[in-house]
Design an enzyme around this catalytic site. Structure first.
Site, PDB file in Angstrom:
ATOM      1  CD  GLU A  42      -2.985  -0.937   2.326  1.00 25.50           C
ATOM      2  OE1 GLU A  42      -2.801  -0.122   3.239  1.00 25.50           O
ATOM      3  OE2 GLU A  42      -4.000  -1.638   2.265  1.00 25.50           O
ATOM      4  CD  GLU A  52      -3.501  -5.723   4.170  1.00 35.08           C
ATOM      5  OE1 GLU A  52      -4.286  -4.866   4.638  1.00 35.08           O
ATOM      6  OE2 GLU A  52      -2.259  -5.605   4.175  1.00 35.08           O
TER       7      GLU A  52
HETATM    8  C1  FCB Z   1      -4.289  -1.991   5.709  1.00 34.41           C
HETATM    9  C2  FCB Z   1      -2.881  -2.284   6.178  1.00 34.41           C
HETATM   10  C3  FCB Z   1      -2.810  -3.328   7.270  1.00 34.41           C
HETATM   11  C4  FCB Z   1      -3.914  -3.109   8.276  1.00 34.41           C
HETATM   12  C5  FCB Z   1      -5.240  -3.090   7.584  1.00 34.41           C
HETATM   13  C6  FCB Z   1      -6.420  -2.994   8.531  1.00 34.41           C
HETATM   14  O1  FCB Z   1      -4.355  -0.718   5.165  1.00 34.41           O
HETATM   15  O2  FCB Z   1      -2.111  -2.752   5.089  1.00 34.41           O
HETATM   16  O3  FCB Z   1      -1.544  -3.270   7.862  1.00 34.41           O
HETATM   17  O4  FCB Z   1      -3.692  -1.952   8.974  1.00 34.41           O
HETATM   18  O5  FCB Z   1      -5.273  -1.987   6.710  1.00 34.41           O
END
Ligand code: FCB
Length: 480
Positions: free
Chosen positions: A200, A385
């Site tokens: 990210e 994620e």
């Molecule tokens: C993302 C991050 C991870 C965690 C999730 C909830 O943006 O990559 O580390 O904080 O959110």
């Protein structure tokens, strides 16, 4: 994310206005197409995603150097519950237990991150053998548990020494990062074949350098361009370094893809300009250089002073997969009091919201996956994620977490729908395995399939762990 975002230019907004005027009215959303089947393919990867700083603890162990997050969290007012990650999930010691929990959850993959300051405590120079040996054991433990490891090389924990020299605003950091990638591939590449180069970059750039909500806690809109470009450059150079060190590695990178929508209200029409501009800075400024070799228009003037000959070719790398992290769309609004004219707006009033007040909207994931498929030549994709937090609380986690199951189910429906439309999506990694230290939220935000007693570190699987296990074993997504 909150607070002000700087960096959009007046010229850019004016250009966007023209483009938007041509687009006419906002399209009405069609109801989602029913799924042809709820069965995922047998080779689909079912995993969890974690990050070193959020889980490991043991910040002094085995010669680890300081990172920007140690410095940021040392000021308790930067963290909502005034906590720090000194212990976190104690996973530096309990990593075997974590792998066993993933295995018990029916999973076949595990995304974790390697802490750069454990490998190079000062961010440059010789490798720290003890740090590398630790990750060799972590990887071996996963392999023994039948889990395919995916290692993120950078999940935001920059060695503090590099920050002192300018961090990502300093072009030299990109070269340092490629050296680090080379060290990791040479030592671990015999057993660790899959890499997520950056996590990210957009979040790290904006929250770390513009709004100051994350480490290194800077609030400087002028950093937006240089930091964006140097992260892109670092990523390109690291991809090349990994491949040069060991041909045959599977190399991708992870982006926080987030639809940028106009906030409603009286200025809804005008909010379309900031929404479109922000989309280019948040999504396009990372996707386009990597996959098309160019910056989108809004980003060009911001990065211009940092781009040197050869950079765009170095950034434009073929990747084996794009990692997609998705939580929610953002809503943007015009704000004439902000130098950039742009600010975060509110989601629709009646929208279902997550703990952060964000719109729970699986269609946003479908939208970003469709964008990859149609505008970026349908790359291989992994959902690296996705997940949702309990309502914020300093108390114990919710073990009967039906809301989490509903969230994941709805997002997997969006994933499956896109696969049926032709997207090449090979896996889904749930964020996260165990409730951990959630950056500026501290421990009050809990995303795990497994709860953790902070006093003892004892792990207790939640209802969602059981549900996800059944899904991972069968590949069949149940109906609500
Ligand atoms: C993302 C991050 C991870 C965690 C999730 C909830 O943006 O990559 O580390 O904080 O959110």
């Amino acid at each position: 994310m909150s607070d002000k975002i700087s960096g959009l230019t007046r010229r850019g907004l004016a250009a966007g206005a023209g483009a938007l005027a041509l687009q006419g009215c906002v399209a009405r959303e069609a109801p989602p197409r029913p799924l042809a089947s709820r069965q995922f393919p047998p080779d689909f990867l079912w995993g969890v995603a974690t990050a070193a700083y959020q889980t490991e603890g043991a910040l002094e162990a085995d010669g680890r150097g300081a990172s920007i997050w140690d410095v940021f969290a040392a000021n308790p007012s930067n963290i909502h519950d005034r906590s720090n990650a000194a212990t976190a999930c104690d996973s530096y010691r309990r990593y075997g237990e974590d792998a066993a929990l993933a295995r018990a959850g029916g999973l076949n993959a595990f995304r974790f991150s390697i802490a750069w300051p454990r490998v190079q405590p000062l961010g440059a120079g010789p490798a720290n053998v003890l740090g590398l040996d630790h990750y060799a054991r972590v990887v071996d433990g996963m392999l023994e548990a039948g889990l395919t490891p995916f290692a993120t090389l950078y999940h935001w924990d920059l060695p503090q020494t590099l920050q002192a020299a300018g961090g990502w605003a300093n072009r030299d950091t990109a070269a340092r990062f490629a050296d680090y990638a080379d060290i990791v591939a040479r030592r671990l590449g015999d057993r660790l074949a899959r890499y997520v180069v950056l996590n990210e970059a957009a979040v790290h750039t904006v929250l770390g350098h513009v709004t100051g909500l994350h480490a290194p806690g800077l609030r400087d809109g002028d950093l937006l361009g240089p930091v964006t470009h140097h992260l892109n450059l670092a990523q390109g150079r690291a991809i090349a370094a990994l491949r040069a060190a060991r041909p045959g590695l599977v190399v991708g990178t992870t982006l926080a893809l987030m639809p940028s929508r106009p906030a409603g209200g009286a200025l809804a029409l005008w909010n379309r300009l900031p929404a479109a501009g922000f989309d280019e800075l948040w999504n396009g400024a990372y996707l386009d250089p990597l996959l098309h070799g160019t910056y989108p228009e809004q980003a060009q003037s911001l990065v211009a002073a940092s781009v040197r000959d050869g950079d765009m070719a170095a950034i434009h790398q073929g990747v084996d997969f794009i990692g997609v992290n998705y939580y929610a769309p953002t809503y943007m609004r015009l704000d004439l009091n902000n130098p950039s004219f742009v600010n975060i707006g509110a989601p629709p009033r009646d929208a279902p919201k997550d703990a952060f007040g964000r719109h729970i909207d699986p269609s946003g994931l479908g939208e970003m996956l469709a964008r990859l498929r149609t505008r970026y030549a349908n790359p291989n994709v992994l959902i690296t994620e996705n997940g949702c937090s309990d309502p914020f609380s300093d108390g114990p986690a919710l073990i009967e977490d039906e809301f989490r199951i509903a969230y994941v189910r709805a997002h997997l429906e969006a994933v499956k729908r896109e696969m049926e439309a032709g997207a090449r999506i090979g896996g889904y990694f749930h964020w996260t395995l165990i409730d951990n230290w959630e950056w500026a939220e501290g421990y009050r935000s809990k995303f795990g399939l497994v709860a953790m007693d902070r006093a003892t570190g004892v792990r207790t699987p939640k209802r969602s762990h059981q549900w996800f296990a059944a899904l991972a074993r069968s590949g069949l997504l149940d109906e609500s």
